[in-house]
Scaffold this motif. Structure first.
Motif, mmCIF file in Angstrom:
data_model
loop_
_atom_site.group_PDB
_atom_site.id
_atom_site.type_symbol
_atom_site.label_atom_id
_atom_site.label_comp_id
_atom_site.label_asym_id
_atom_site.label_seq_id
_atom_site.Cartn_x
_atom_site.Cartn_y
_atom_site.Cartn_z
ATOM 1 N N LYS A 22 0.825 -1.204 0.000
ATOM 2 C CA LYS A 22 0.000 0.000 0.000
ATOM 3 C C LYS A 22 0.861 1.256 0.000
ATOM 4 O O LYS A 22 2.008 1.253 0.448
ATOM 5 N N TYR A 23 0.272 2.327 -0.525
ATOM 6 C CA TYR A 23 0.894 3.653 -0.509
ATOM 7 C C TYR A 23 -0.045 4.604 0.231
ATOM 8 O O TYR A 23 -1.270 4.496 0.124
ATOM 9 N N TRP A 60 -4.150 0.584 -1.896
ATOM 10 C CA TRP A 60 -3.481 -0.707 -2.071
ATOM 11 C C TRP A 60 -3.135 -0.907 -3.542
ATOM 12 O O TRP A 60 -4.012 -1.120 -4.372
ATOM 13 N N ALA A 61 -1.829 -0.806 -3.847
ATOM 14 C CA ALA A 61 -1.378 -1.048 -5.213
ATOM 15 C C ALA A 61 -1.446 -2.538 -5.547
ATOM 16 O O ALA A 61 -1.678 -2.922 -6.692
ATOM 17 N N LYS A 90 9.072 -4.476 -8.229
ATOM 18 C CA LYS A 90 9.949 -3.924 -7.190
ATOM 19 C C LYS A 90 9.885 -4.757 -5.919
ATOM 20 O O LYS A 90 10.888 -4.911 -5.218
ATOM 21 N N THR A 91 8.712 -5.302 -5.627
ATOM 22 C CA THR A 91 8.578 -6.153 -4.445
ATOM 23 C C THR A 91 9.316 -7.467 -4.648
ATOM 24 O O THR A 91 10.004 -7.959 -3.739
ATOM 25 N N ALA A 97 9.205 -3.541 0.478
ATOM 26 C CA ALA A 97 8.796 -4.594 1.412
ATOM 27 C C ALA A 97 7.275 -4.685 1.407
ATOM 28 O O ALA A 97 6.593 -3.658 1.452
ATOM 29 N N PRO A 98 6.708 -5.876 1.345
ATOM 30 C CA PRO A 98 5.244 -6.002 1.343
ATOM 31 C C PRO A 98 4.651 -5.597 2.686
ATOM 32 O O PRO A 98 5.261 -5.785 3.730
ATOM 33 N N ASP A 99 3.441 -5.038 2.641
ATOM 34 C CA ASP A 99 2.734 -4.682 3.871
ATOM 35 C C ASP A 99 2.033 -5.889 4.470
ATOM 36 O O ASP A 99 1.727 -5.912 5.660
#
Length: 206
Positions: A22-23, A60-61, A90-91, A97-99
């Motif tokens: 998420k951003y 949430w991307a 990128k993850t 880093a994943p949320d």
């Protein structure tokens, strides 16, 4: 009954389970004018003034993304702009880093996500071959052995001995792709990088 040969995590080179990223997006509701912008800048209260008329919202991307890829498999991410394709890459590369959820890769990961990532702009293309490879843990002997082939594939010619800061985006793409191919990573991530090259290079790279 369970299958005769159940697959485990070790069978996959890339694995994601319930992946979420998420951003925090800041929305500005206060009407801004040219006069108010300059006034706020002069009194250095941009942050405090903006806070009163703004709200932050989690977007949430990626949400609940799960997939697995075996060694040798190729996968394409297809979707409109803003659908999370670059965020996912990128993850997988470990940049984000994943949320929530988990992601794992097996072996060495090479990635070409944005123009010139991993290059030192003050070094020449030839020097960046060694620099980029060493950042990935490749021994200098291996890098020196394949330098000629990297230069030939990149089609940079004499520009290989010019600073990378003088390269066009297409030249950086060709060099980055040539390096990635010859160091033979176990997992290679590409984010529309080859689309900026010319037709001849794209055909040769494919």
């Amino acid at each position: 009954m369970p299958p005769d040969n159940p697959r485990t995590a070790q069978d996959f080179s890339v694995s994601a389970r319930d992946l979420g990223v998420k951003y925090l997006v800041r929305y500005q509701h206060e009407e801004m004018t040219l006069r108010s912008t300059f006034t706020q800048a002069l009194v250095k209260k941009l942050s405090s003034a903006g806070a009163a008329g703004a709200r932050r919202e989690a977007v949430w991307a990626l949400s609940d993304v799960s997939f697995q890829l075996r060694t040798g498999e190729i996968a394409a991410l297809i979707g409109p702009n803003g659908s999370g394709k670059t965020t996912l890459l990128k993850t997988l590369a470990g940049i984000l880093a994943p949320d929530h959820g988990e992601v794992s890769t097996v072996g060495q990961v090479g990635c070409l996500l944005t123009f010139g990532v991993g290059f030192n702009a003050h070094l020449t293309g030839r020097e960046n071959i060694l620099f980029s490879g060493s950042m990935l843990g490749i021994k200098n002997e291996k890098l020196e052995a394949c330098t000629h082939d990297i230069i030939e594939l990149s089609e940079l010619g004499d520009f290989i001995d010019a600073p990378v800061r003088s390269y066009s985006s297409g030249m950086r793409i060709r060099l980055g792709f040539a390096i990635s191919i010859h160091i033979a990573p176990d997992v290679l991530l590409l984010d529309e990088m080859l689309s900026a090259g010319d037709a001849a290079f794209s055909a040769k790279s494919g």
